[in-house]
Scaffold this motif. Structure first.
Motif, PDB file in Angstrom:
ATOM      1  N   LEU A  26     -20.822  25.001 -51.673  1.00 10.90           N
ATOM      2  CA  LEU A  26     -21.160  25.757 -50.465  1.00 10.90           C
ATOM      3  C   LEU A  26     -22.018  24.958 -49.487  1.00 10.90           C
ATOM      4  CD1 LEU A  26     -21.879  29.281 -51.975  1.00 10.90           C
ATOM      5  CD2 LEU A  26     -19.888  28.557 -50.630  1.00 10.90           C
ATOM      6  N   LEU A  27     -22.676  23.913 -49.955  1.00 12.82           N
ATOM      7  CA  LEU A  27     -23.500  23.085 -49.076  1.00 12.82           C
ATOM      8  C   LEU A  27     -22.723  21.932 -48.464  1.00 12.82           C
ATOM      9  CD1 LEU A  27     -26.774  22.863 -51.188  1.00 12.82           C
ATOM     10  CD2 LEU A  27     -26.210  24.465 -49.353  1.00 12.82           C
ATOM     11  N   ASP A  61     -27.889  13.488 -45.733  1.00 19.37           N
ATOM     12  CA  ASP A  61     -27.055  12.974 -44.653  1.00 19.37           C
ATOM     13  C   ASP A  61     -26.236  14.115 -44.055  1.00 19.37           C
ATOM     14  OD1 ASP A  61     -25.160  11.731 -43.034  1.00 19.37           O
ATOM     15  OD2 ASP A  61     -24.838  10.069 -44.428  1.00 19.37           O
ATOM     16  N   PRO A  62     -26.427  14.434 -42.766  1.00 26.51           N
ATOM     17  CA  PRO A  62     -25.684  15.534 -42.149  1.00 26.51           C
ATOM     18  C   PRO A  62     -24.166  15.351 -42.220  1.00 26.51           C
ATOM     19  CG  PRO A  62     -27.186  14.515 -40.549  1.00 26.51           C
ATOM     20  CD  PRO A  62     -27.333  13.786 -41.847  1.00 26.51           C
ATOM     21  N   PHE A  69     -25.015  24.554 -41.396  1.00 23.81           N
ATOM     22  CA  PHE A  69     -26.074  24.648 -42.407  1.00 23.81           C
ATOM     23  C   PHE A  69     -27.228  25.550 -41.970  1.00 23.81           C
ATOM     24  CE2 PHE A  69     -29.982  23.148 -44.470  1.00 23.81           C
ATOM     25  CZ  PHE A  69     -29.632  23.396 -45.791  1.00 23.81           C
ATOM     26  N   ALA A  70     -27.679  25.428 -40.732  1.00 26.51           N
ATOM     27  CA  ALA A  70     -28.806  26.245 -40.264  1.00 26.51           C
ATOM     28  C   ALA A  70     -28.454  27.728 -40.318  1.00 26.51           C
ATOM     29  CB  ALA A  70     -29.218  25.836 -38.857  1.00 26.51           C
ATOM     30  N   ALA A  74     -30.015  30.591 -42.940  1.00 19.83           N
ATOM     31  CA  ALA A  74     -30.626  31.797 -42.379  1.00 19.83           C
ATOM     32  C   ALA A  74     -30.045  33.053 -43.046  1.00 19.83           C
ATOM     33  CB  ALA A  74     -30.408  31.849 -40.873  1.00 19.83           C
ATOM     34  N   ARG A  75     -28.760  32.998 -43.388  1.00 24.03           N
ATOM     35  CA  ARG A  75     -28.115  34.143 -44.045  1.00 24.03           C
ATOM     36  C   ARG A  75     -28.418  34.196 -45.535  1.00 24.03           C
ATOM     37  NH1 ARG A  75     -23.581  31.983 -41.659  1.00 24.03           N
ATOM     38  NH2 ARG A  75     -22.713  31.560 -43.715  1.00 24.03           N
ATOM     39  N   VAL A  76     -28.327  33.048 -46.197  1.00 16.86           N
ATOM     40  CA  VAL A  76     -28.371  33.009 -47.654  1.00 16.86           C
ATOM     41  C   VAL A  76     -29.776  32.812 -48.214  1.00 16.86           C
ATOM     42  CG1 VAL A  76     -27.522  31.739 -49.670  1.00 16.86           C
ATOM     43  CG2 VAL A  76     -26.021  32.185 -47.753  1.00 16.86           C
ATOM     44  N   ARG A  77     -30.559  31.977 -47.573  1.00 20.16           N
ATOM     45  CA  ARG A  77     -31.887  31.659 -48.091  1.00 20.16           C
ATOM     46  C   ARG A  77     -32.892  31.534 -46.953  1.00 20.16           C
ATOM     47  NH1 ARG A  77     -33.411  26.497 -51.818  1.00 20.16           N
ATOM     48  NH2 ARG A  77     -35.545  27.107 -52.156  1.00 20.16           N
TER      49      ARG A  77
END
Length: 111
Positions: A26-27, A61-62, A69-70, A74-77
């Motif tokens: 997921l990341l 590394d993006p 990701f941001a 914000a939704r998950v953690r």
């Protein structure tokens, strides 16, 4: 690193300790070809650690991090960055009530 295939849950990483590291799929970017290839050397950050014998990692590394990701964090953690450097409480397995609450929140977001 071993690149996940469809249906895989993530990448197991040798971090040189008596236990392993893990990067949740997921990341990672949605498109498999954007994920790191096996043997790629890259920096990872600790994303989560608790009493289990594994450290959850996220790519530094993006290029190897999901594009949203941001928004995802914000939704998950929410507030995860405030956790950096703080001890993590191992709350144990998720209870049925906690799972029902999480699923209900997810359903409200999808509507």
């Amino acid at each position: 690193m071993k690149v996940p295939t469809p249906g895989a849950i993530g990448i197991f990483v040798d971090i040189g300790l008596g236990f392993g590291g893990f990067v949740d799929v997921l990341l990672l970017p949605e498109q498999a070809e954007q994920r790191p290839a096996e043997g790629t050397i890259t920096d990872l950050e600790a994303w989560w650690a608790d009493g289990r014998q594994q450290v959850r990692l996220k790519p530094s590394d993006p290029e190897y991090l999901r594009n949203d990701f941001a928004d995802f964090t914000a939704r998950v953690r929410p507030g995860w960055s405030a956790d950096i450097g703080q001890p993590v409480r191992d709350s144990g397995p998720v209870t049925a009530q906690e799972l029902a609450s999480l699923l209900a929140r997810q359903e409200r977001r999808e509507v």
